[in-house]
Structure formats: structure tokens, C-alpha cells
Design a protein around this motif. Structure first.
Motif, PDB file in Angstrom:
ATOM      1  N   VAL A 147       0.875  -1.173   0.000  1.00  0.00           N
ATOM      2  CA  VAL A 147       0.000   0.000   0.000  1.00  0.00           C
ATOM      3  C   VAL A 147       0.911   1.221   0.000  1.00  0.00           C
ATOM      4  O   VAL A 147       1.744   1.387   0.902  1.00  0.00           O
ATOM      5  N   ASP A 155      -7.005   0.091   3.458  1.00  0.00           N
ATOM      6  CA  ASP A 155      -6.296  -1.018   2.814  1.00  0.00           C
ATOM      7  C   ASP A 155      -5.053  -1.443   3.583  1.00  0.00           C
ATOM      8  O   ASP A 155      -4.522  -2.535   3.326  1.00  0.00           O
ATOM      9  N   VAL A 156      -4.585  -0.614   4.531  1.00  0.00           N
ATOM     10  CA  VAL A 156      -3.403  -1.021   5.297  1.00  0.00           C
ATOM     11  C   VAL A 156      -3.692  -2.274   6.129  1.00  0.00           C
ATOM     12  O   VAL A 156      -2.754  -2.982   6.518  1.00  0.00           O
ATOM     13  N   ALA A 210      -2.254  -5.158   4.273  1.00  0.00           N
ATOM     14  CA  ALA A 210      -0.967  -4.901   3.626  1.00  0.00           C
ATOM     15  C   ALA A 210       0.165  -5.638   4.328  1.00  0.00           C
ATOM     16  O   ALA A 210       0.169  -5.788   5.552  1.00  0.00           O
ATOM     17  N   VAL A 222       3.681  -1.091   3.865  1.00  0.00           N
ATOM     18  CA  VAL A 222       3.051   0.217   3.712  1.00  0.00           C
ATOM     19  C   VAL A 222       4.170   1.240   3.546  1.00  0.00           C
ATOM     20  O   VAL A 222       5.087   1.299   4.378  1.00  0.00           O
ATOM     21  N   CYS A 250       4.902   5.351   2.964  1.00  0.00           N
ATOM     22  CA  CYS A 250       4.312   6.695   3.039  1.00  0.00           C
ATOM     23  C   CYS A 250       5.324   7.716   2.537  1.00  0.00           C
ATOM     24  O   CYS A 250       6.380   7.899   3.150  1.00  0.00           O
ATOM     25  N   VAL A 297      -2.733  -1.976  11.181  1.00  0.00           N
ATOM     26  CA  VAL A 297      -1.567  -2.614  10.580  1.00  0.00           C
ATOM     27  C   VAL A 297      -1.347  -3.987  11.215  1.00  0.00           C
ATOM     28  O   VAL A 297      -1.331  -4.139  12.431  1.00  0.00           O
ATOM     29  N   VAL A 309       6.170  -0.939   7.808  1.00  0.00           N
ATOM     30  CA  VAL A 309       5.738   0.405   7.435  1.00  0.00           C
ATOM     31  C   VAL A 309       6.973   1.279   7.280  1.00  0.00           C
ATOM     32  O   VAL A 309       7.858   1.277   8.143  1.00  0.00           O
ATOM     33  N   THR A 355       2.451   8.877  10.380  1.00  0.00           N
ATOM     34  CA  THR A 355       1.943   7.728  11.128  1.00  0.00           C
ATOM     35  C   THR A 355       1.483   8.173  12.512  1.00  0.00           C
ATOM     36  O   THR A 355       1.944   9.199  13.028  1.00  0.00           O
TER      37      THR A 355
END
Length: 311
Positions: free
Chosen positions: A130, A185-186, A189, A192, A194, A208, A214, A227
Motif C-alpha cells: 500500500v 487497505d493497510v 498490507a 506500507v 508513506c 496494521v 511500514v 503515522t
């Protein structure tokens, strides 16, 4: 005196792939460089946004990046990140090369993330990605992740639906199954990423999954974060350098100010991962927070210069 070599974005992309750039960074860390000793970034507010000064020196080279962050530029059809990189001979500080600073940032930042993903995310099966963001860093991170991990599906989450669809379409040209999605959608996942200009959390960190990774690279300001506290508090946290993270990473400094974590919550650094010093495996999410450091720019600029000088 020989004129400095001019290195533009096209030359960078021709010489270094995302995977090769990640290996350049790994080699510097394996050679013993200590990011904790790197000089801090200098930030100066200006009417258009922010000017950043990022010097570094190690081995036979030195260099400095002067970067601009202009939040209003995209509305004018101009890049948000600007700048130049001056590469110097470390022995006498004579100029060796002048590089496109924005293109250098677009190359090294995804490579840092790819290096972290390589060490934090198992390669036992294709991973569901994601990706938050639709700008140059999002495109670079998509390519960098694909260079180090197999992706079963890429889900693009962006504020601009047209831009999100465009990035998903680009992912499909790279052979990935891709679509646009939402922050929820996380929850399903494996990875992830960002890379946005957001100043507030992008998603609910409680969603998560244990064992997911992440990566957040979008900010280097103590008050800005991508986050939330819930994710950081329950995750094994890794950073480029503890000193830099505790100086600039809002993703960590906000939870720290709230009392949700302490300074010792950081499990390790990028150097620890590369050198095989990762802590014991847990069922917690993995979180890598990058603020961008000057040593990374110097490492990549030096590799570009050495490769292009030969040609």
C-alpha cells in the motif's frame, strides 16, 4: 583547473538503478561509516518555504546539498523540491561535480527505503504493497520496492484520484497488479510506504497487521508525521540514526512528547540492519522512519561521479 562535471537527472537514471543505489549505501555502512557522527541538517525558513543545508565528508570526498522546499510550487507547475549538490575533493575541497539536487534526492531517498525493506521484510512470498502519495517520491519508491521485493499487488492511496490512477497505471507497466485504494487497505498490507507531504497521520495504526513493515519518509519536521502514535507504540522502530530521528522525526517525537514511548523505544538503525545486528524477531509491526541524511547524498553523488568519470 578542470571544470566540474555536470550531472543531470537523465545521467543519474542512466548510471544507477534503485537496487544499485541501495547497494552503494549498504557498502558505505559496511565500510564502517557511523551516521550518528554525521553533521546535522541546517534549516532556514524563507518566504517561499524552507532552505536546507546538508554537508558531509568521509573517505576521499566531501559535499554539500542546498535544497529548497517550496510548498506552493506544485500549484504553479513547478517541483516542490529544488536544489543543487556540490561534490568536492575531500583532500583539497576543489569542486568535482555539480549535480541536480532534486534528482539526487529522488534517487537516494527510495534507495534508503529499499535497503530497510530488504532487511525488514521477508522474501518468502510476494508482498501486498500500500503506497501513500502520488508525487516523484511515490514513483521512485514503487520502483525501489520492486527492485528488492516481489509484489503481489500495489494499492495507491492519494488525495488526487487522477494522480492515483496514473501511478497505479505506471505500476502495471512495471508488471505489477495495481489499483487505487483507501487508507483502510493497510489492514491487509504486508508493506506500507508513506511518501507524502502530510502533517497528520494518514491511517489508523491499529489496523496494521503484526509482522507488516511500514516505511515513512515524507517529513523531517518535529511537528509533522505520517503515522500515528498507536502504530509507533506497538512497532519495532528502526531509523537512519538515533540522533537525527530524535532531532527531526515527528513520527517519533510526537509520541515521545505524549509519553507513549521513550527514547529507548528505537530498536535499531539502518547500520544495525545492514551489519546483521537486528534484534530478535517479534510479531510486532516493523516501522522504519527516514528523515534523509547528508551522508546518503554524498555516497550516491560519489558513486555517480566515479561511474560517469570513467565514461
Amino acid at each position: 583547473m578542470t571544470e566540474p562535471l555536470h550531472i543531470d537527472a537523465a545521467a543519474m537514471n542512466r548510471v544507477l538503478t534503485p537496487g544499485a543505489t541501495a547497494r552503494v549505501l549498504a557498502d558505505v555502512l559496511l565500510a564502517g561509516f557511523d551516521p550518528e557522527a554525521a553533521p546535522p541538517r541546517t534549516s532556514v525558513p524563507v518566504p517561499a518555504g524552507e532552505l536546507l543545508l546538508m554537508p558531509a565528508a568521509f573517505g576521499p570526498l566531501a559535499g554539500v546539498k542546498i535544497a529548497g522546499v517550496a510548498p506552493g510550487n506544485p500549484a504553479l507547475g513547478l517541483p516542490r523540491i529544488t536544489g543543487s549538490y556540490l561534490l568536492l575533493d575531500g583532500a583539497n575541497l576543489q569542486p568535482l561535480a555539480l549535480l541536480d539536487g532534486a534528482a539526487l534526492t529522488e534517487l537516494r531517498t527510495p534507495a534508503v527505503s529499499a535497503l530497510a525493506v530488504h532487511h525488514l521484510t521477508p522474501d518468502d512470498r510476494p508482498r501486498r504493497l500500500v503506497l501513500f502519495g502520488t508525487g516523484p517520491q511515490a514513483y521512485g519508491h514503487l520502483e525501489a520496492v520492486l527492485a528488492v521485493r516481489r509484489i503481489s499487488e500495489a494499492v495507491v492511496v492519494g488525495r488526487n484520484p487522477i494522480a492515483a490512477r496514473a501511478l497505479a497505471g505506471y505500476a502495471r507497466t512495471l508488471g505489477a497488479t495495481a489499483r487505487t485504494g483507501t487508507p483502510e487497505d493497510v489492514a491487509t498490507a504486508d508493506l506500507v510506504v508513506c511518501c507524502t507531504t502530510a502533517r497528520e497521520p494518514l491511517f489508523d495504526g491499529t489496523l496494521v497487521a503484526p509482522g507488516a513493515t511500514v516505511v515513512a519518509v515524507g517529513s523531517h519536521e518535529p511537528e509533522a508525521r505520517e503515522t500515528d502514535t498507536a502504530l509507533v507504540a506497538r512497532a519495532d522502530v528502526y531509523v537512519e540514526a538515533r540522533a537525527a530521528a530524535l532531532r527531526e522525526a515527528g513520527d517519533l517525537l510526537v509520541p515521545l512528547a505524549e509519553g507513549a514511548i521513550g527514547p529507548d523505544h528505537i530498536a535499531g538503525t539502518l547500520a544495525d540492519l545492514v551489519r546483521g545486528h537486528r534484534g530478535p524477531a517479534t510479531d510486532r509491526p516493523m516501522f522504519f522512519k527516514s528523515v534523509g541524511m547528508a551522508w546518503e547524498d554524498l555516497a550516491v553523488a560519489g558513486a555517480l561521479y566515479q561511474a560517469l568519470r570513467k565514461t
